[in-house]
Enzyme design. Sequence first.
Site, mmCIF file in Angstrom:
data_model
loop_
_atom_site.group_PDB
_atom_site.id
_atom_site.type_symbol
_atom_site.label_atom_id
_atom_site.label_comp_id
_atom_site.label_asym_id
_atom_site.label_seq_id
_atom_site.Cartn_x
_atom_site.Cartn_y
_atom_site.Cartn_z
ATOM 1 N N HIS A 98 0.828 -1.217 0.000
ATOM 2 C CA HIS A 98 0.000 0.000 0.000
ATOM 3 C C HIS A 98 0.859 1.263 0.000
ATOM 4 O O HIS A 98 0.384 2.332 -0.368
ATOM 5 C CB HIS A 98 -1.009 -0.020 1.158
ATOM 6 C CG HIS A 98 -0.471 0.244 2.521
ATOM 7 N ND1 HIS A 98 -0.206 -0.757 3.431
ATOM 8 C CD2 HIS A 98 -0.177 1.401 3.165
ATOM 9 C CE1 HIS A 98 0.230 -0.236 4.555
ATOM 10 N NE2 HIS A 98 0.259 1.080 4.428
ATOM 11 N N TRP A 105 -7.054 -3.698 9.841
ATOM 12 C CA TRP A 105 -6.985 -3.509 11.291
ATOM 13 C C TRP A 105 -7.460 -4.748 12.068
ATOM 14 O O TRP A 105 -7.722 -4.651 13.262
ATOM 15 C CB TRP A 105 -7.804 -2.299 11.756
ATOM 16 C CG TRP A 105 -7.491 -1.013 11.072
ATOM 17 C CD1 TRP A 105 -8.178 -0.450 10.038
ATOM 18 C CD2 TRP A 105 -6.420 -0.114 11.345
ATOM 19 N NE1 TRP A 105 -7.600 0.733 9.662
ATOM 20 C CE2 TRP A 105 -6.512 0.971 10.449
ATOM 21 C CE3 TRP A 105 -5.387 -0.117 12.285
ATOM 22 C CZ2 TRP A 105 -5.630 2.032 10.448
ATOM 23 C CZ3 TRP A 105 -4.494 0.941 12.288
ATOM 24 C CH2 TRP A 105 -4.619 1.997 11.379
ATOM 25 N N ASP A 115 1.143 -7.800 2.312
ATOM 26 C CA ASP A 115 1.276 -6.352 2.094
ATOM 27 C C ASP A 115 2.752 -5.974 2.026
ATOM 28 O O ASP A 115 3.316 -5.383 2.945
ATOM 29 C CB ASP A 115 0.569 -5.597 3.214
ATOM 30 C CG ASP A 115 0.352 -4.125 2.884
ATOM 31 O OD1 ASP A 115 0.924 -3.663 1.874
ATOM 32 O OD2 ASP A 115 -0.362 -3.435 3.627
ATOM 33 N N SER A 163 4.099 1.948 8.551
ATOM 34 C CA SER A 163 3.792 1.076 7.420
ATOM 35 C C SER A 163 5.061 0.853 6.611
ATOM 36 O O SER A 163 5.720 1.804 6.201
ATOM 37 C CB SER A 163 2.722 1.715 6.528
ATOM 38 O OG SER A 163 1.476 1.729 7.158
#
Length: 731
Positions: A82, A210, A218, A657
């Site tokens: 992402h 979440w 990811d 992230s």
Amino acid sequence: MKKTLLLLSLVAAPALAGEGKWTPQQVLELDPAWLRAQGLQVPPKKLWDPQRGTGLLAGAVNVGGCTGAFISSTGLIITNHHCAYGLIQEHSSPERDLLTTGFLASERKDELPGKGARVQVPRSFTDVTAQVLAAVPEGADDAARFKAIERKQKELVAECEKRPATRCQVATFDGGVNYTLVDSVELLDTRLVYAPPRGVGEYGGEEDNWMWPRHTGDFAIIRAYTAPDGSSAPFNEKNIPHKAEFFFPLATEGVKPGDFVMVLGYPGRTYRALLAEEMAERQSRVYPRMRDVYGEAIRILEEEGEKDAAGKIAVASVLKGLHNGYKNAGGQLAGLKRGNIVEKQRQSEAEVAAWIAKKSANAKGAATWTSAVKAREELLAAQQANAKVFEREFLLGAAPRLARGPAAAVTLARLAAERAKPDMERRPEYMEREHARIKDRLEREQKNLFVPAEKRLLTAFVRRAQALGADERITAVDKHFGKAFVEKDVAAKVDAMYAGTQVLTLAERMKMVTETTAQLQARKDPMLAFGLDLAREMEEMDEAVDRRQGMALRLRPEWRKAVLAHAGKPVAPDANSTLRVTFAKVQGYAPRDGAVYTPQTTLAGMMAKNTGEDPFDVPERVAKVAEAKRYGAWLDRKLKDVPVNFLSDADTTGGNSGSPTVNGKGQLVGVNFDRVWENVANDFGYNPEVARNVNVDVRYVLWMLDQVENADVLLKELGVRKNSPMAAEIR
């Protein structure tokens, strides 16, 4: 005073192993014996060498709002799927939809360059607190205080950036107790090497976001390049892979429950230093309004995207960001309530106040801490006064995340107005050093434009603005769309605005970047006219916010100094997008009565969720290998499967992230990408019972590259030979 606070903040070990986003300098102040007991096998000075101002922590790099990590000496960087989404989207089209199919560069010449994609590698951290505070004139009011501090920060940054390919910032810690100059090397040529298909990188979609158990791959791999002489340079076919001094070799054996790990990265923002009433405002107003505004925008983008394949790709990146913010706001609300966080903060403040009162009974202590109580009272009074303009300021602040055309028009208008000033007098985000970024962003916006969605988003914004009270009007909206919402009339004006604008035309928009305010006005462009008027109101709002910031910079340090002194134990400052490290263990948790979650998930669990429909649609080539149980060297003997994700109790937030999750030897065991639902409100306080971050297991990464993609060349570069004999790890 400052030395005393430093000792109180840093000596000994933290009370909770996972709590604390520690700065590189703080790592050296933590008890080495405690770190060894936790599982750190490398000397703390290998993590950060104060003499050189660098170390292994510098292997974690800033990739523009996210974190990445060097995983080879040849510039390979692993981050989240992402986080690389914009780069993947940039090269996607209905005919070649890389978002859906994924991408693998067979050779370096096939790697895909990213417009405006940059990587910042930290180089040094310097305490500049004395210089910043000395810049404030005696007797300065709050507006002057803010301007003086901002001016000094600009000067320090300008001096720091005299070296080529350098990106610097002055970071504020504890509301103004300390200021640090962060010096980084900026690499300008970044290219996509590997991205898994959407059915891996986004598996579970917003339904699983979440959440735990999780089965999401990811991750993505990019590469940083430099000029042949090793200097930073924009994209050029003659560029060579960046030679990374510090990188994290892949730990092919992975992790098991109870293992020590570290998560390194650039956490964005946390709110643990807020006063209880400031937290309460976020609970009662900010997060509910985010859910309201973002939720409506999500519905619009999803509905319009489903009508057009190209439109669906265009809105994908914006939609992903809105979804994340929407669900995060819901998690914050649930967590604040579940953890009774506001009330706990009130109790904590009462304890500090009582401690100050006790100290004040002593003549020596009175002069030191009494001002802290007065500072807190002033902050509370200001917070109540600011509530009167909340709705208007929230809506103006949300505008850039909604309709892209008007947002671009505002950027162009503000850029023109700021360019008329001397560089040091401009707002930081519009200084000369930012112009390349602004141009890149305005160019990349072309991929995000989808007019049917644009029109509906602008209409929704206008409707909300027209519903504001008499004291909170947005004059630009009243002028261009009227003071009351009449759907037919507003729709007609929105249609006319989009029909008559050139802001959405790339070539014209890029010409506008260098134009003056008078030249923009002379275009008689309806969207520009709206943007020019809206920009003036945003400038006025910014000036009001600056005054409030000046007040906070005067008052909050007084209160924070007392809080730190009262704590008497190590206290990591709130996140502020600077390099941090958190120490943790791999472990599960109990989300509620009668339920216990183990810390690892597997391919079998991923396939059990597979419905063949979005968001649980495992790509055919992945499912085929998983069903055949072709595990290769990546089988976990105890799990009897390939691990996909794992949990640890690291102290993370947004900005983490893509953070590397490494073992005590400094080897990569995973890539952080999320937190569990019960831990979203960790931004306000660490709860060891539910503080869990979610990581992609490095063995899933390697399984994808080896068994699914046959990425032999990439695996060899990573030091992992395809199908090589490995000593099986018995767990």
